[in-house]
Design a protein around this motif. Structure first.
Motif, PDB file in Angstrom:
ATOM      1  N   GLU A  42       0.824  -1.208   0.000  1.00  0.00           N
ATOM      2  CA  GLU A  42       0.000   0.000   0.000  1.00  0.00           C
ATOM      3  C   GLU A  42       0.862   1.263   0.000  1.00  0.00           C
ATOM      4  O   GLU A  42       0.549   2.237  -0.691  1.00  0.00           O
ATOM      5  CB  GLU A  42      -0.946   0.012   1.203  1.00  0.00           C
ATOM      6  CG  GLU A  42      -2.102  -0.948   1.075  1.00  0.00           C
ATOM      7  CD  GLU A  42      -3.017  -0.930   2.298  1.00  0.00           C
ATOM      8  OE1 GLU A  42      -2.913   0.017   3.109  1.00  0.00           O
ATOM      9  OE2 GLU A  42      -3.809  -1.860   2.428  1.00  0.00           O
ATOM     10  N   ASN A  45       2.216   1.698  -3.429  1.00  0.00           N
ATOM     11  CA  ASN A  45       1.156   2.170  -4.324  1.00  0.00           C
ATOM     12  C   ASN A  45       0.861   3.643  -4.103  1.00  0.00           C
ATOM     13  O   ASN A  45       0.620   4.383  -5.063  1.00  0.00           O
ATOM     14  CB  ASN A  45      -0.127   1.356  -4.126  1.00  0.00           C
ATOM     15  CG  ASN A  45      -0.072   0.031  -4.842  1.00  0.00           C
ATOM     16  OD1 ASN A  45       0.756  -0.183  -5.719  1.00  0.00           O
ATOM     17  ND2 ASN A  45      -0.954  -0.872  -4.461  1.00  0.00           N
ATOM     18  N   MET A  46       0.859   4.075  -2.862  1.00  0.00           N
ATOM     19  CA  MET A  46       0.601   5.487  -2.573  1.00  0.00           C
ATOM     20  C   MET A  46       1.708   6.373  -3.124  1.00  0.00           C
ATOM     21  O   MET A  46       1.441   7.455  -3.666  1.00  0.00           O
ATOM     22  CB  MET A  46       0.428   5.697  -1.072  1.00  0.00           C
ATOM     23  CG  MET A  46      -0.870   5.108  -0.543  1.00  0.00           C
ATOM     24  SD  MET A  46      -1.176   5.500   1.156  1.00  0.00           S
ATOM     25  CE  MET A  46      -1.599   7.230   0.993  1.00  0.00           C
ATOM     26  N   LYS A  47       2.961   5.918  -3.000  1.00  0.00           N
ATOM     27  CA  LYS A  47       4.076   6.680  -3.569  1.00  0.00           C
ATOM     28  C   LYS A  47       3.938   6.792  -5.079  1.00  0.00           C
ATOM     29  O   LYS A  47       4.135   7.863  -5.659  1.00  0.00           O
ATOM     30  CB  LYS A  47       5.409   6.013  -3.231  1.00  0.00           C
ATOM     31  CG  LYS A  47       5.842   6.174  -1.800  1.00  0.00           C
ATOM     32  CD  LYS A  47       7.157   5.466  -1.566  1.00  0.00           C
ATOM     33  CE  LYS A  47       7.553   5.475  -0.098  1.00  0.00           C
ATOM     34  NZ  LYS A  47       8.787   4.702   0.129  1.00  0.00           N
ATOM     35  N   GLU A  48       3.591   5.683  -5.715  1.00  0.00           N
ATOM     36  CA  GLU A  48       3.440   5.668  -7.162  1.00  0.00           C
ATOM     37  C   GLU A  48       2.271   6.551  -7.593  1.00  0.00           C
ATOM     38  O   GLU A  48       2.369   7.311  -8.560  1.00  0.00           O
ATOM     39  CB  GLU A  48       3.207   4.234  -7.643  1.00  0.00           C
ATOM     40  CG  GLU A  48       3.169   4.087  -9.140  1.00  0.00           C
ATOM     41  CD  GLU A  48       3.044   2.637  -9.563  1.00  0.00           C
ATOM     42  OE1 GLU A  48       2.319   2.401 -10.547  1.00  0.00           O
ATOM     43  OE2 GLU A  48       3.663   1.766  -8.929  1.00  0.00           O
ATOM     44  N   GLU A  49       1.172   6.482  -6.854  1.00  0.00           N
ATOM     45  CA  GLU A  49       0.009   7.311  -7.164  1.00  0.00           C
ATOM     46  C   GLU A  49       0.345   8.794  -6.998  1.00  0.00           C
ATOM     47  O   GLU A  49      -0.054   9.625  -7.818  1.00  0.00           O
ATOM     48  CB  GLU A  49      -1.151   6.932  -6.247  1.00  0.00           C
ATOM     49  CG  GLU A  49      -2.435   7.661  -6.551  1.00  0.00           C
ATOM     50  CD  GLU A  49      -3.573   7.224  -5.655  1.00  0.00           C
ATOM     51  OE1 GLU A  49      -4.555   7.985  -5.577  1.00  0.00           O
ATOM     52  OE2 GLU A  49      -3.482   6.149  -5.038  1.00  0.00           O
ATOM     53  N   TYR A  50       1.085   9.130  -5.971  1.00  0.00           N
ATOM     54  CA  TYR A  50       1.493  10.510  -5.751  1.00  0.00           C
ATOM     55  C   TYR A  50       2.351  11.001  -6.918  1.00  0.00           C
ATOM     56  O   TYR A  50       2.158  12.113  -7.417  1.00  0.00           O
ATOM     57  CB  TYR A  50       2.249  10.638  -4.430  1.00  0.00           C
ATOM     58  CG  TYR A  50       2.718  12.030  -4.134  1.00  0.00           C
ATOM     59  CD1 TYR A  50       1.830  13.001  -3.682  1.00  0.00           C
ATOM     60  CD2 TYR A  50       4.048  12.395  -4.326  1.00  0.00           C
ATOM     61  CE1 TYR A  50       2.249  14.290  -3.427  1.00  0.00           C
ATOM     62  CE2 TYR A  50       4.475  13.683  -4.072  1.00  0.00           C
ATOM     63  CZ  TYR A  50       3.580  14.623  -3.613  1.00  0.00           C
ATOM     64  OH  TYR A  50       4.002  15.899  -3.376  1.00  0.00           O
ATOM     65  N   GLN A  52       2.361   9.865  -9.986  1.00  0.00           N
ATOM     66  CA  GLN A  52       1.512  10.004 -11.163  1.00  0.00           C
ATOM     67  C   GLN A  52       0.666  11.276 -11.084  1.00  0.00           C
ATOM     68  O   GLN A  52       0.501  11.977 -12.083  1.00  0.00           O
ATOM     69  CB  GLN A  52       0.604   8.787 -11.319  1.00  0.00           C
ATOM     70  CG  GLN A  52       1.326   7.545 -11.761  1.00  0.00           C
ATOM     71  CD  GLN A  52       0.425   6.325 -11.795  1.00  0.00           C
ATOM     72  OE1 GLN A  52      -0.699   6.345 -11.312  1.00  0.00           O
ATOM     73  NE2 GLN A  52       0.933   5.242 -12.357  1.00  0.00           N
ATOM     74  N   ASN A  53       0.143  11.569  -9.904  1.00  0.00           N
ATOM     75  CA  ASN A  53      -0.651  12.789  -9.736  1.00  0.00           C
ATOM     76  C   ASN A  53       0.199  14.034  -9.977  1.00  0.00           C
ATOM     77  O   ASN A  53      -0.278  15.012 -10.564  1.00  0.00           O
ATOM     78  CB  ASN A  53      -1.288  12.841  -8.345  1.00  0.00           C
ATOM     79  CG  ASN A  53      -2.445  11.884  -8.211  1.00  0.00           C
ATOM     80  OD1 ASN A  53      -3.027  11.446  -9.202  1.00  0.00           O
ATOM     81  ND2 ASN A  53      -2.782  11.530  -6.987  1.00  0.00           N
ATOM     82  N   SER A 129     -12.857  14.304 -13.816  1.00  0.00           N
ATOM     83  CA  SER A 129     -11.579  13.889 -13.248  1.00  0.00           C
ATOM     84  C   SER A 129     -10.451  14.647 -13.945  1.00  0.00           C
ATOM     85  O   SER A 129     -10.659  15.345 -14.935  1.00  0.00           O
ATOM     86  CB  SER A 129     -11.391  12.382 -13.416  1.00  0.00           C
ATOM     87  OG  SER A 129     -11.197  12.071 -14.771  1.00  0.00           O
TER      88      SER A 129
END
Length: 156
Positions: A42, A45-50, A52-53, A129
């Motif tokens: 998790e 995933n949060m690092k990767e999502e950050y 990407q954002n 979005s």
């Protein structure tokens, strides 16, 4: 036999001549290990999502900049072509009734209608979005560039 299973650990203990692990202790260890792996997963995933954002945010900013440049370019094209077209019309003998300005404003309103129709297919009350916003900005930029290219070709 799969590594990490209770049967595997029992067989391993038998081969090494050590005591077999307790089933409940083994299951607790396994659950703890799974929860630790899940937390790690998790976090990754949060690092990767950050990341990407952040990339999307920067791309959105660049699209905003492109659209601002296109608006500025359109103003310059209008300022450049309007006096020239009035001059040509006066030399040809056609009255200067502002038809060039009307054509340019019609081009602008047609483009705006196309842009609004591309966004009207979505429910306006619904929050778009980030990706939908980017798509809309790309479409707007593409329409603007096409319109400006046509105007410059017509002028040349």
């Amino acid at each position: 036999m799969a590594e990490g299973t209770y049967e595997y650990e029992c067989m391993r203990a038998e081969l090494l001549g050590i005591e077999k692990p307790d089933y409940e202790d083994f299951m607790k260890k396994k659950a703890d290990e799974l929860s630790t792996n899940e937390e790690h997963f998790e976090a990754e995933n949060m690092k990767e999502e950050y990341a990407q954002n952040e990339k999307l945010f920067h791309a959105t900013g660049k699209l905003d900049e492109l659209n601002t440049i296109l608006k500025s370019t359109q103003r310059r094209i209008n300022n450049f072509t309007a006096p020239f077209s009035r001059f040509v019309r006066s030399k040809i003998g056609r009255p200067n009734d502002g038809t060039a300005q009307m054509e340019e404003s019609n081009d602008m309103t047609n483009c705006e209608k196309i842009e609004s129709s591309s966004t009207s297919r979505r429910d306006p009350s619904q929050n778009l979005s980030t990706i939908d916003n980017m798509i809309d900005k790309c479409e707007k930029a593409q329409l603007g560039m096409e319109r400006q290219s046509k105007q410059m070709k017509r002028f040349m």
